[in-house]
Design an enzyme around this catalytic site. Sequence first.
Site, PDB file in Angstrom:
ATOM      1  N   LEU A   1       3.103  -9.542   1.714  1.00 47.49           N
ATOM      2  CA  LEU A   1       4.069 -10.003   0.726  1.00 47.49           C
ATOM      3  C   LEU A   1       4.705 -11.320   1.158  1.00 47.49           C
ATOM      4  O   LEU A   1       4.842 -12.249   0.365  1.00 47.49           O
ATOM      5  CB  LEU A   1       5.158  -8.946   0.510  1.00 47.49           C
ATOM      6  CG  LEU A   1       5.984  -9.172  -0.751  1.00 47.49           C
ATOM      7  CD1 LEU A   1       5.196  -8.745  -1.984  1.00 47.49           C
ATOM      8  CD2 LEU A   1       7.309  -8.445  -0.691  1.00 47.49           C
ATOM      9  N   VAL A   2       5.065 -11.397   2.430  1.00 50.02           N
ATOM     10  CA  VAL A   2       5.702 -12.609   2.946  1.00 50.02           C
ATOM     11  C   VAL A   2       4.903 -13.147   4.126  1.00 50.02           C
ATOM     12  O   VAL A   2       4.227 -12.400   4.819  1.00 50.02           O
ATOM     13  CB  VAL A   2       7.163 -12.357   3.411  1.00 50.02           C
ATOM     14  CG1 VAL A   2       7.998 -11.799   2.283  1.00 50.02           C
ATOM     15  CG2 VAL A   2       7.208 -11.424   4.609  1.00 50.02           C
TER      16      VAL A   2
ATOM     17  N   HIS B   1       4.412 -11.743  11.398  1.00 51.60           N
ATOM     18  CA  HIS B   1       2.982 -11.576  11.706  1.00 51.60           C
ATOM     19  C   HIS B   1       2.185 -12.835  11.384  1.00 51.60           C
ATOM     20  O   HIS B   1       1.282 -13.221  12.133  1.00 51.60           O
ATOM     21  CB  HIS B   1       2.401 -10.396  10.930  1.00 51.60           C
ATOM     22  CG  HIS B   1       2.835  -9.065  11.463  1.00 51.60           C
ATOM     23  ND1 HIS B   1       2.628  -8.678  12.762  1.00 51.60           N
ATOM     24  CD2 HIS B   1       3.473  -8.033  10.869  1.00 51.60           C
ATOM     25  CE1 HIS B   1       3.115  -7.453  12.946  1.00 51.60           C
ATOM     26  NE2 HIS B   1       3.637  -7.042  11.806  1.00 51.60           N
TER      27      HIS B   1
ATOM     28  N   HIS C   1      -1.694  -6.220   6.972  1.00 51.46           N
ATOM     29  CA  HIS C   1      -0.871  -5.607   8.012  1.00 51.46           C
ATOM     30  C   HIS C   1      -1.629  -4.496   8.717  1.00 51.46           C
ATOM     31  O   HIS C   1      -1.845  -4.539   9.917  1.00 51.46           O
ATOM     32  CB  HIS C   1       0.445  -5.070   7.444  1.00 51.46           C
ATOM     33  CG  HIS C   1       1.403  -4.707   8.524  1.00 51.46           C
ATOM     34  ND1 HIS C   1       1.334  -3.512   9.193  1.00 51.46           N
ATOM     35  CD2 HIS C   1       2.411  -5.416   9.086  1.00 51.46           C
ATOM     36  CE1 HIS C   1       2.283  -3.489  10.128  1.00 51.46           C
ATOM     37  NE2 HIS C   1       2.949  -4.624  10.082  1.00 51.46           N
TER      38      HIS C   1
ATOM     39  N   GLU D   1       5.818   3.408   4.821  1.00 49.84           N
ATOM     40  CA  GLU D   1       7.078   2.870   4.293  1.00 49.84           C
ATOM     41  C   GLU D   1       7.338   3.396   2.888  1.00 49.84           C
ATOM     42  O   GLU D   1       8.466   3.695   2.516  1.00 49.84           O
ATOM     43  CB  GLU D   1       7.040   1.339   4.282  1.00 49.84           C
ATOM     44  CG  GLU D   1       7.013   0.704   5.651  1.00 49.84           C
ATOM     45  CD  GLU D   1       8.286   0.959   6.449  1.00 49.84           C
ATOM     46  OE1 GLU D   1       9.384   0.808   5.885  1.00 49.84           O
ATOM     47  OE2 GLU D   1       8.179   1.332   7.630  1.00 49.84           O
TER      48      GLU D   1
ATOM     49  N   GLU E   1      -2.522  -4.358  12.564  1.00 55.06           N
ATOM     50  CA  GLU E   1      -2.173  -3.070  13.168  1.00 55.06           C
ATOM     51  C   GLU E   1      -3.047  -1.932  12.670  1.00 55.06           C
ATOM     52  O   GLU E   1      -2.707  -0.760  12.823  1.00 55.06           O
ATOM     53  CB  GLU E   1      -0.682  -2.760  12.897  1.00 55.06           C
ATOM     54  CG  GLU E   1       0.234  -3.726  13.628  1.00 55.06           C
ATOM     55  CD  GLU E   1       1.719  -3.478  13.379  1.00 55.06           C
ATOM     56  OE1 GLU E   1       2.079  -2.392  12.902  1.00 55.06           O
ATOM     57  OE2 GLU E   1       2.503  -4.402  13.663  1.00 55.06           O
TER      58      GLU E   1
ATOM     59  N   LYS F   1       8.304   7.034   3.066  1.00 60.73           N
ATOM     60  CA  LYS F   1       9.688   7.112   3.532  1.00 60.73           C
ATOM     61  C   LYS F   1      10.637   6.879   2.342  1.00 60.73           C
ATOM     62  O   LYS F   1      11.592   7.623   2.145  1.00 60.73           O
ATOM     63  CB  LYS F   1       9.889   6.029   4.600  1.00 60.73           C
ATOM     64  CG  LYS F   1      11.135   6.150   5.435  1.00 60.73           C
ATOM     65  CD  LYS F   1      11.092   5.191   6.640  1.00 60.73           C
ATOM     66  CE  LYS F   1      11.639   3.826   6.292  1.00 60.73           C
ATOM     67  NZ  LYS F   1      11.554   2.852   7.402  1.00 60.73           N
TER      68      LYS F   1
ATOM     69  N   ILE G   1       0.840  -1.200   0.000  1.00 61.92           N
ATOM     70  CA  ILE G   1       0.000   0.000   0.000  1.00 61.92           C
ATOM     71  C   ILE G   1       0.880   1.258   0.000  1.00 61.92           C
ATOM     72  O   ILE G   1       2.020   1.221   0.427  1.00 61.92           O
ATOM     73  CB  ILE G   1      -0.936   0.033   1.239  1.00 61.92           C
ATOM     74  CG1 ILE G   1      -0.114   0.075   2.541  1.00 61.92           C
ATOM     75  CG2 ILE G   1      -1.867  -1.185   1.245  1.00 61.92           C
ATOM     76  CD1 ILE G   1      -0.942   0.389   3.786  1.00 61.92           C
TER      77      ILE G   1
HETATM   78 CO    CO Z   1       4.334  -5.158  11.510  1.00 58.10          CO
END
Ligand code: CO
Length: 256
Positions: free
Chosen positions: A200-201, A205, A142, A87, A173, A90, A83
């Site tokens: 993705l992986v 989590h 996520h 991140e 989260e 950043k 998304i």
């Molecule tokens: Co996390």
Amino acid sequence: MKKALLAVSFGTSVPGADAAIISAEASLREACPDRDPFRAFTSRIICRKLREEGRPVPTPEEALEQILEDGYTDVVIQPTHLIPGREYEKLCSIAAGYEDKFEKLSVSTPLISSPDDLKAAAEVVISHYPPQEGKALVLMGHGTGHIANMVYPALQTAFRLMGQENVFVGTVEGWPEIEEIIEQLGKSGCRNVDLAPFMLVAGDHAVNDMAGDEPDSWKSMLEREGYTVHCSMEGIGGWKEIHDIFRRHLLEDCLD
Ligand code: CO
């Protein structure tokens, strides 16, 4: 003119989970064979951990410094983030700091960056987890406090509009949370649940928050509610159809 492709992922330190990242990177490499491949992870914590374990992966800054030092003048960055959240922002601001150091530097977009991407991703999920009578599919996204969290409820809507009544999208989260998913599940009449990461992986989590044996994992919570739970431990980053979406972004956004 030396050309580079920098594939940037959040990263994972779970051994084996990086196979999904590696396969996504390989697919991106194939999409632009005229570019030399580089990789980086945006998670500082994961980069530090991997360095301590003696299997370092550079941060985006470190990778860009290397690319610069190696004399590349044309750089395309493809994020494998799902998304356009923190991140990704950043990464964009890091890249902005290098704009004047290269002749050309562009940052492509994450997996879900348009309504079409969202619909395509929903179709891909259904093709990998075909609906079964009496069985629900609960996806663990996520989630984030960033407005890009809206991708998850929007994905939920995409499933409803496709006629998939028994697919539920929760987040670790962000919003919706598992408690809200359990309430919806109760109304579905399904007693069997497939749990799968929409990440993705299948990293930390998925291993702990989704499928772990701790009482607060999604699996444990659903089992306490009387559901029969099956966990799929596959990151979507290993799927060819997901690679195709990234490749489309790479070609549309950055290559001429
Ligand atoms: Co996390």
